[in-house]
Write a protein that holds these residues in place. Structure first.
Motif, PDB file in Angstrom:
ATOM      1  N   VAL A  43      -4.495 -11.436 -13.378  1.00  0.00           N
ATOM      2  CA  VAL A  43      -4.806 -10.013 -13.458  1.00  0.00           C
ATOM      3  C   VAL A  43      -6.012  -9.827 -14.361  1.00  0.00           C
ATOM      4  O   VAL A  43      -6.112 -10.463 -15.419  1.00  0.00           O
ATOM      5  CB  VAL A  43      -3.594  -9.228 -13.993  1.00  0.00           C
ATOM      6  N   ALA A  44      -6.936  -8.971 -13.970  1.00  0.00           N
ATOM      7  CA  ALA A  44      -8.170  -8.762 -14.723  1.00  0.00           C
ATOM      8  C   ALA A  44      -7.941  -7.851 -15.918  1.00  0.00           C
ATOM      9  O   ALA A  44      -7.062  -6.993 -15.906  1.00  0.00           O
ATOM     10  CB  ALA A  44      -9.238  -8.151 -13.811  1.00  0.00           C
ATOM     11  N   GLY A  45      -8.760  -8.038 -16.930  1.00  0.00           N
ATOM     12  CA  GLY A  45      -8.761  -7.137 -18.079  1.00  0.00           C
ATOM     13  C   GLY A  45      -7.679  -7.444 -19.083  1.00  0.00           C
ATOM     14  O   GLY A  45      -6.926  -8.408 -18.984  1.00  0.00           O
ATOM     15  N   ASP A  46      -7.582  -6.578 -20.096  1.00  0.00           N
ATOM     16  CA  ASP A  46      -6.590  -6.714 -21.149  1.00  0.00           C
ATOM     17  C   ASP A  46      -5.292  -6.114 -20.654  1.00  0.00           C
ATOM     18  O   ASP A  46      -5.117  -4.904 -20.622  1.00  0.00           O
ATOM     19  CB  ASP A  46      -7.064  -5.973 -22.411  1.00  0.00           C
ATOM     20  N   THR A  47      -4.352  -6.979 -20.263  1.00  0.00           N
ATOM     21  CA  THR A  47      -3.100  -6.486 -19.671  1.00  0.00           C
ATOM     22  C   THR A  47      -1.883  -6.962 -20.435  1.00  0.00           C
ATOM     23  O   THR A  47      -0.788  -7.003 -19.915  1.00  0.00           O
ATOM     24  CB  THR A  47      -2.986  -6.964 -18.215  1.00  0.00           C
ATOM     25  N   CYS A  48      -2.061  -7.359 -21.696  1.00  0.00           N
ATOM     26  CA  CYS A  48      -0.902  -7.771 -22.486  1.00  0.00           C
ATOM     27  C   CYS A  48      -0.019  -6.553 -22.719  1.00  0.00           C
ATOM     28  O   CYS A  48      -0.509  -5.451 -22.970  1.00  0.00           O
ATOM     29  CB  CYS A  48      -1.341  -8.345 -23.835  1.00  0.00           C
ATOM     30  N   PRO A  49       1.330  -6.712 -22.637  1.00  0.00           N
ATOM     31  CA  PRO A  49       2.215  -5.578 -22.875  1.00  0.00           C
ATOM     32  C   PRO A  49       1.958  -4.937 -24.220  1.00  0.00           C
ATOM     33  O   PRO A  49       1.711  -5.615 -25.221  1.00  0.00           O
ATOM     34  CB  PRO A  49       3.614  -6.206 -22.804  1.00  0.00           C
ATOM     35  N   ASP A  50       1.961  -3.613 -24.249  1.00  0.00           N
ATOM     36  CA  ASP A  50       1.676  -2.876 -25.474  1.00  0.00           C
ATOM     37  C   ASP A  50       2.817  -2.974 -26.456  1.00  0.00           C
ATOM     38  O   ASP A  50       3.975  -3.097 -26.092  1.00  0.00           O
ATOM     39  CB  ASP A  50       1.470  -1.391 -25.164  1.00  0.00           C
ATOM     40  N   GLU A 102       6.341 -12.934 -20.153  1.00  0.00           N
ATOM     41  CA  GLU A 102       5.169 -13.234 -19.344  1.00  0.00           C
ATOM     42  C   GLU A 102       5.306 -12.678 -17.934  1.00  0.00           C
ATOM     43  O   GLU A 102       4.423 -12.875 -17.090  1.00  0.00           O
ATOM     44  CB  GLU A 102       4.945 -14.748 -19.281  1.00  0.00           C
ATOM     45  N   SER A 103       6.402 -11.997 -17.644  1.00  0.00           N
ATOM     46  CA  SER A 103       6.651 -11.467 -16.305  1.00  0.00           C
ATOM     47  C   SER A 103       6.217 -10.024 -16.158  1.00  0.00           C
ATOM     48  O   SER A 103       6.488  -9.386 -15.144  1.00  0.00           O
ATOM     49  CB  SER A 103       8.142 -11.592 -15.962  1.00  0.00           C
ATOM     50  N   TRP A 104       5.547  -9.489 -17.188  1.00  0.00           N
ATOM     51  CA  TRP A 104       5.113  -8.095 -17.157  1.00  0.00           C
ATOM     52  C   TRP A 104       3.660  -7.991 -17.585  1.00  0.00           C
ATOM     53  O   TRP A 104       3.178  -8.785 -18.396  1.00  0.00           O
ATOM     54  CB  TRP A 104       5.974  -7.245 -18.102  1.00  0.00           C
ATOM     55  N   VAL A 105       2.957  -7.009 -17.040  1.00  0.00           N
ATOM     56  CA  VAL A 105       1.587  -6.730 -17.443  1.00  0.00           C
ATOM     57  C   VAL A 105       1.465  -5.231 -17.718  1.00  0.00           C
ATOM     58  O   VAL A 105       2.134  -4.414 -17.093  1.00  0.00           O
ATOM     59  CB  VAL A 105       0.559  -7.135 -16.359  1.00  0.00           C
ATOM     60  N   ALA A 106       0.627  -4.882 -18.696  1.00  0.00           N
ATOM     61  CA  ALA A 106       0.398  -3.481 -19.026  1.00  0.00           C
ATOM     62  C   ALA A 106      -0.769  -2.967 -18.185  1.00  0.00           C
ATOM     63  O   ALA A 106      -1.845  -3.549 -18.184  1.00  0.00           O
ATOM     64  CB  ALA A 106       0.093  -3.320 -20.509  1.00  0.00           C
ATOM     65  N   VAL A 107      -0.529  -1.898 -17.439  1.00  0.00           N
ATOM     66  CA  VAL A 107      -1.543  -1.344 -16.541  1.00  0.00           C
ATOM     67  C   VAL A 107      -1.713   0.147 -16.845  1.00  0.00           C
ATOM     68  O   VAL A 107      -0.737   0.869 -17.017  1.00  0.00           O
ATOM     69  CB  VAL A 107      -1.147  -1.529 -15.060  1.00  0.00           C
ATOM     70  N   GLU A 108      -2.959   0.583 -16.891  1.00  0.00           N
ATOM     71  CA  GLU A 108      -3.257   1.989 -17.173  1.00  0.00           C
ATOM     72  C   GLU A 108      -3.421   2.766 -15.868  1.00  0.00           C
ATOM     73  O   GLU A 108      -4.110   2.324 -14.946  1.00  0.00           O
ATOM     74  CB  GLU A 108      -4.535   2.088 -18.001  1.00  0.00           C
TER      75      GLU A 108
END
Length: 228
Positions: free
Chosen positions: A84-91, A51-57
Motif C-alpha cells: 500500500v502506498a504512503g504512510d498507512t501505519c495504524p494511528d 500487520e493486518s490493518w492499514v490506516a486510510v484517509e
C-alpha cells in the motif's frame, strides 16, 4: 467501478488480477486502500494482527480509519500481502475525539472466511463508537478476541454453537479487566448459552453471511440501539 491491479506471486510467478476492496467510511463515502502499483507483493508466513490493518484517509471527509490490509490467496497456497502506498501505519489514539456526526446505517462486508467474520465484528464495533479496536491480549478458548477501551469482544467463526462455558469464559476475562463484553458467533448459541448470557449481562450477536450482526438477546438490542 472496482479498481483492479496486476499482482505476480513471488512464489510461483503466477499472475493475478486483484480487485481492490471498497469499505464504507462513516460519512458514507467509499474508501479504498491506496495500492502501490509499482510495489511487489510479499508472501505472508505468519499472520500478525497489527500487520493486518492499514490506516486510510477518506478523500471526502478526511477521516482516518483502520481497514484490512489488502491480501490475496494464490493457487499455489501462498497468501500474498499487497503493498500500500504512503504512510498507512495504524494511528495511535488521538488526544481528543472530533465531534461525532449523525450515525449512518451499518454497511457490512460479505463473510466468506474466518477473517471476514472478525473484520465484520470489528467494523460493527467501530460503527457502535469503539475506535481503538485491537487484538485482545488474552486468547479466548475458541475464536478470536477483540478489545477496545472498556470492552472485550469474542468472535467465534466456527460451525459449533457457542456453549455456556464459552460465554462464561468471556465474562470472567472481561471481569478481570473491568470491561464490558460482547459475543459474536456465526453458528449461534445453545439455549443454555443464551440463558447464561442473560444472567451475566452479555450481549449476544449472530453474524449472518452478509456480515451484519443480528441481536440474539435484549442486551444486544440495547447495545445496537445505544452505540458504544
Amino acid at each position: 467501478m472496482s479498481e483492479s491491479v496486476s499482482v505476480r506471486c513471488p512464489v510461483c510467478r503466477r499472475e493475478h488480477l486483484y480487485a481492490v476492496p471498497s469499505y464504507p467510511c462513516e460519512c458514507g463515502a467509499p474508501v479504498r486502500p491506496p495500492v502501490d502499483r509499482h510495489g511487489a507483493p510479499t508472501a505472508v508466513a505468519h499472520q500478525v494482527w497489527d500487520e493486518s490493518w492499514v490506516a486510510v484517509e477518506c478523500a471526502v471527509c478526511g477521516r482516518r480509519a483502520d481497514w484490512p490490509q489488502p491480501e490475496l490467496g494464490c493457487g499455489c497456497g501462498a497468501l500474498l500481502r499487497i503493498p500500500v502506498a504512503g504512510d498507512t501505519c495504524p494511528d495511535t489514539e488521538p488526544d481528543g475525539d472530533p465531534p461525532a456526526p449523525p450515525r449512518r446505517a451499518f454497511q457490512p462486508i460479505t463473510i466468506r472466511t474466518a477473517r471476514d467474520a472478525v473484520t465484520a465484528a470489528a467494523l460493527y464495533l467501530r460503527w457502535l463508537g469503539y475506535q481503538d479496536i485491537r487484538r485482545a491480549d488474552q486468547r479466548p478458548p475458541s475464536g478470536i478476541g477483540l478489545a477496545a477501551r472498556g470492552l472485550l469482544a469474542q468472535v467465534d467463526p466456527t460451525v459449533r454453537p457457542a456453549s455456556p462455558r464459552d460465554v462464561e469464559c468471556l465474562w470472567l476475562t472481561a471481569m478481570t479487566e473491568s470491561a464490558h463484553c460482547v459475543y459474536f458467533s456465526l453458528a449461534g448459541y445453545t439455549t443454555e448459552a443464551r440463558t447464561r448470557a442473560d444472567s451475566l449481562g452479555v450481549p449476544l450477536f449472530v453474524l449472518d453471511l452478509t456480515g451484519t450482526p443480528q441481536p440474539v438477546n435484549g442486551l444486544a438490542d440495547e447495545l445496537g440501539a445505544a452505540g458504544g
